[in-house]
Write an enzyme that holds these catalytic residues in place. Sequence first.
Site, PDB file in Angstrom:
ATOM      1  CB  CYS A  97      57.675  11.040   1.015  1.00  0.00           C
ATOM      2  SG  CYS A  97      56.038  10.960   0.466  1.00  0.00           S
TER       3      CYS A  97
ATOM      4  CB  CYS B 218      53.554  11.467  -4.308  1.00  0.00           C
ATOM      5  SG  CYS B 218      54.350  12.423  -3.865  1.00  0.00           S
TER       6      CYS B 218
END
Length: 360
Positions: A196, A100
């Site tokens: 997340c 990410c």
Amino acid sequence: MSKQRVILGMSGGVDSSVAALQLKEQGYDVIGVFMKNWDDTDEFGHCTAEEDAEDVRRVCDQIDIPFYTVNFEKEYSEKVFQYFLDEYKSGRTPNPDVMCNREIKFGEFLQKGLDLGADFIATGHYARLEERDGEFVLLRGNDSNKDQTYFLHALNQYQLSKAMFPIGHMPKPQVREIAAAAGLATAKKKDSTGVCFIGERNFKEFLSQYLPAQPGDIQTLDGEVKGRHDGLMYYTLGQRQGLGIGGSGTGEPWFVADKDLERNILYVVQGDKHPRLYSKGLSATDVNWISTRRPQGEFACTAKFRYRQPDQGVTVTLGENGAAEVVFHEPQKAITPGQSVVFYDGEICLGGGIIDKVHR
């Protein structure tokens, strides 16, 4: 500095909130941006991303900076989530936060920031940057318990040249104190944990929505069946909890020692000192060196094999095409393929790669 525009990735947490405040007080032209990377709306229509975005809006209003939202759901799905699923399919345990950072925060978001006229992008990571001898050096955050260079090791010189980490020199309690003194809406908000896009949900339940589980036998190394597993993807090497086979043998806890994908067997051993849990080295792929003056041949340094682990002494031998062989100075427990090995020279993060094979 008022001429320099900084676009700050804000998560709705206290770290990026204080980063925004620090940059504003230093005279930068700051724009707060919330990245929506995942649609986490549950069956009741509740979406934590909306709450986080609202917290970002409140903080931006408090410190008087513009606020925007950008949507990277498509890019995140293609570049991070698909990687996450592919790794689990292959029996490995991925680290999506590393991907990410490389692909979204310092990839898509960086490009979006530059398109909006930014000189730099900033995040609330606990890490520091210095320019030395014409290169950018990634340094550990001063708060050793919060240092996040482990997750930033895949960045390159260009990405770091455009990056700022405004709170990397602070301990976490100081960040909280600054937020409270300024009356920021996120001052007492608890830190987010876990991956997340999964959030507070049950991990096994989440993964089962995307990958079909194949239950199978849990066996000892001698072939004795001790129970049934729910699917190899739900287990990681060294795992102790959730095996459901306690109370037999020596009475010591059982640990995951290996996976056999072809036969769908989860192998376990008893006791945390069992030699099968330990290894003497690993092979890494996709190794990234942050400096353009990459190491040559064989060298010694320290390394981490998981976040918040104390540094371990290693000897690294470079191979071709981003490969490396890593020999441990002391046997290491529960080294996990798919996770990251990250190399350090004192406070400098040298880079790292993906653990491909473990040498027992």
